[in-house]
Design an enzyme around this catalytic site. Structure first.
Site, PDB file in Angstrom:
ATOM      1  N   THR A  97      -3.376  -1.012   2.783  1.00 51.58           N
ATOM      2  CA  THR A  97      -4.215  -0.848   1.602  1.00 51.58           C
ATOM      3  C   THR A  97      -5.601  -0.355   2.030  1.00 51.58           C
ATOM      4  O   THR A  97      -5.940  -0.384   3.213  1.00 51.58           O
ATOM      5  CB  THR A  97      -4.346  -2.172   0.839  1.00 51.58           C
ATOM      6  OG1 THR A  97      -4.996  -3.139   1.688  1.00 51.58           O
ATOM      7  CG2 THR A  97      -2.989  -2.695   0.425  1.00 51.58           C
ATOM      8  N   GLY A 120       0.850  -1.182   0.000  1.00 48.46           N
ATOM      9  CA  GLY A 120       0.000   0.000   0.000  1.00 48.46           C
ATOM     10  C   GLY A 120       0.886   1.231   0.000  1.00 48.46           C
ATOM     11  O   GLY A 120       1.624   1.463   0.962  1.00 48.46           O
ATOM     12  N   ASP A 178     -18.112   3.945   9.774  1.00 47.51           N
ATOM     13  CA  ASP A 178     -16.705   3.935  10.157  1.00 47.51           C
ATOM     14  C   ASP A 178     -16.552   3.858  11.676  1.00 47.51           C
ATOM     15  O   ASP A 178     -15.766   3.056  12.190  1.00 47.51           O
ATOM     16  CB  ASP A 178     -16.009   5.187   9.622  1.00 47.51           C
ATOM     17  CG  ASP A 178     -14.571   5.309  10.098  1.00 47.51           C
ATOM     18  OD1 ASP A 178     -13.715   4.569   9.597  1.00 47.51           O
ATOM     19  OD2 ASP A 178     -14.310   6.143  10.987  1.00 47.51           O
ATOM     20  N   LYS A 231     -14.990   0.672  14.148  1.00 48.35           N
ATOM     21  CA  LYS A 231     -13.992   0.876  15.200  1.00 48.35           C
ATOM     22  C   LYS A 231     -14.487   0.329  16.543  1.00 48.35           C
ATOM     23  O   LYS A 231     -13.699  -0.235  17.314  1.00 48.35           O
ATOM     24  CB  LYS A 231     -13.647   2.358  15.310  1.00 48.35           C
ATOM     25  CG  LYS A 231     -12.907   2.884  14.081  1.00 48.35           C
ATOM     26  CD  LYS A 231     -12.796   4.394  14.069  1.00 48.35           C
ATOM     27  CE  LYS A 231     -12.106   4.873  12.804  1.00 48.35           C
ATOM     28  NZ  LYS A 231     -12.094   6.349  12.694  1.00 48.35           N
ATOM     29  N   GLY A 278      -6.541   6.735  14.729  1.00 52.81           N
ATOM     30  CA  GLY A 278      -5.301   7.279  14.202  1.00 52.81           C
ATOM     31  C   GLY A 278      -4.134   7.274  15.162  1.00 52.81           C
ATOM     32  O   GLY A 278      -3.654   6.219  15.587  1.00 52.81           O
ATOM     33  N   GLY A 337      -0.206   4.542  -0.828  1.00 55.90           N
ATOM     34  CA  GLY A 337      -0.974   5.771  -0.871  1.00 55.90           C
ATOM     35  C   GLY A 337      -0.423   6.732   0.161  1.00 55.90           C
ATOM     36  O   GLY A 337       0.755   6.692   0.512  1.00 55.90           O
ATOM     37  N   SER A 338      -1.282   7.591   0.686  1.00 54.39           N
ATOM     38  CA  SER A 338      -0.810   8.616   1.620  1.00 54.39           C
ATOM     39  C   SER A 338      -0.210   8.023   2.887  1.00 54.39           C
ATOM     40  O   SER A 338       0.815   8.506   3.379  1.00 54.39           O
ATOM     41  CB  SER A 338      -1.949   9.577   1.968  1.00 54.39           C
ATOM     42  OG  SER A 338      -3.029   8.883   2.570  1.00 54.39           O
ATOM     43  N   VAL A 339      -0.818   6.970   3.412  1.00 60.64           N
ATOM     44  CA  VAL A 339      -0.292   6.369   4.640  1.00 60.64           C
ATOM     45  C   VAL A 339       1.020   5.638   4.372  1.00 60.64           C
ATOM     46  O   VAL A 339       2.000   5.792   5.107  1.00 60.64           O
ATOM     47  CB  VAL A 339      -1.326   5.413   5.267  1.00 60.64           C
ATOM     48  CG1 VAL A 339      -0.720   4.714   6.496  1.00 60.64           C
ATOM     49  CG2 VAL A 339      -2.570   6.182   5.679  1.00 60.64           C
ATOM     50  N   VAL A 365      -7.923   2.248  14.873  1.00 62.42           N
ATOM     51  CA  VAL A 365      -8.884   2.998  15.699  1.00 62.42           C
ATOM     52  C   VAL A 365      -8.256   4.312  16.155  1.00 62.42           C
ATOM     53  O   VAL A 365      -7.235   4.310  16.845  1.00 62.42           O
ATOM     54  CB  VAL A 365      -9.327   2.179  16.934  1.00 62.42           C
ATOM     55  CG1 VAL A 365     -10.361   2.960  17.744  1.00 62.42           C
ATOM     56  CG2 VAL A 365      -9.881   0.823  16.521  1.00 62.42           C
TER      57      VAL A 365
END
Length: 328
Positions: free
Chosen positions: A82, A7, A207, A211, A140, A9-11, A138
């Site tokens: 991902t 993955g 969402d 969590k 961040g 992407g941004s993370v 959960v």
């Protein structure tokens, strides 16, 4: 310690940049995105991967897949970041199973596999003598799972409740502070990157509910699914209702709650005093654990964002390295 990242992407980029910039003694041997992968068991030049991604949209060689990374790369820990599929957990679930079965530690920010298959994945990790970590699933950057499992060890947890979704919190904050309509606040959240193009998971409370399922199953030992959560979102809240609440020094927040005595999970808008601990602003998250020994313990922080999520991933990574001195 050697890691592979699936993955980009941004993370994934945030994790790679932290490893590159902080000098943590961690070697990245593989990176995969949705269309390509780069593998170098002596260690990738992370900056070169960034340049390749920017120039071509690919991090490596077309034809190499995440499965190839897990099979061929030399690594101790798989970092799986991902996009989430809350219905099947795939393809991340397959990647995680394969890595654990191969005796590799796994760290993920992916809520789907943990919410859907945690008991199975935990058993698989235990059978192979490796760690499965998922703090980033959960809230961040907030170390909520670590705090509940370790910091409050020995406490009986009576209730867990709080603001679990930063997108909803931002929308409600803007509606209350600037008298924006729901549609106006949502549009603003999209323009700022706080809301997805399709914000359904966030604004409908799904969402936050996922969590809650993760916390219930991993911290409290329940066997809950998304279907067990009573859910109501914020899409029907009007600026007028927020203004009326404000006249009585009240406001509205989307609150997720686990009632541990009844084993009930619910997500719904709640009217709270403006000076309530959980009335945080913008994209912040805030979670309170009500316990028998420590009383109420509240954690507040950034619940989303690439760097914030990467912070939780890195914390899990350094925890595994400390726990397992065998990782070079």
């Amino acid at each position: 310690m050697k890691v592979a990242i699936i993955g980009f992407g941004s993370v994934g980029k945030g994790i790679a940049s932290i490893i590159r910039d902080k000098g943590l003694g961690i070697t990245v041997t593989a990176i995969a995105d949705s269309k390509s992968a780069a593998i170098d068991n002596s260690g990738l030049d992370i900056q070169s991967v960034f340049i390749a991604k920017e120039n071509s949209g690919l991090c490596g060689k077309i034809g190499l897949t995440p499965d190839d990374v897990i099979s061929e790369a030399d690594f101790d820990v798989l970092i799986e970041v991902t996009p989430t599929d809350a219905e099947t957990g795939e393809p991340a679930l397959g990647y995680i199973r394969k890595a654990l079965s191969s005796g590799k530690h796994v760290i993920t920010s992916n809520k789907g596999p943990v919410a859907l298959k945690y008991p199975e994945l935990k058993e698989l990790a235990d059978e192979n003598g490796v760690e499965l970590k998922f703090e980033a699933t959960v809230c961040g950057a907030i170390p909520i799972i670590l705090s509940l499992q370790n910091g409050l060890a020995g406490n009986d947890i009576k209730r867990i409740y709080g603001v679990f979704n930063g997108t909803c919190n931002y929308i409600l904050t803007r509606m209350a502070d600037e008298k924006l309509t729901y549609s106006q606040a949502l549009l603003e959240a999209r323009e700022l990157g706080y809301a997805e193009a399709d914000p359904t998971y966030d604004v409908m409370g799904i969402d936050a509910a996922i969590k809650l399922v993760i916390l219930a199953n991993t911290v409290l030992g329940y066997k809950k699914s998304l279907e067990d959560v009573e859910i109501a979102g914020i899409n029907m809240i009007t600026s007028e209702s927020l203004q009326l609440a404000g006249e009585d020094d009240l406001t509205i927040r989307l609150i997720g709650e686990i009632d541990c005595e009844k084993e009930l999970l619910r997500v719904m808008p709640r009217v709270l005093p403006k000076n309530h601990t959980l009335v945080v602003h913008g994209t912040l998250n805030a979670v309170t654990a009500e316990t028998d020994l420590a009383g109420e313990v509240t954690l507040i922080g950034r619940g989303a964002g690439s760097v914030e999520t990467a912070s939780a991933i890195i914390a899990d990574l350094l925890f595994i390295r400390k726990l397992n001195g065998r990782c070079a």
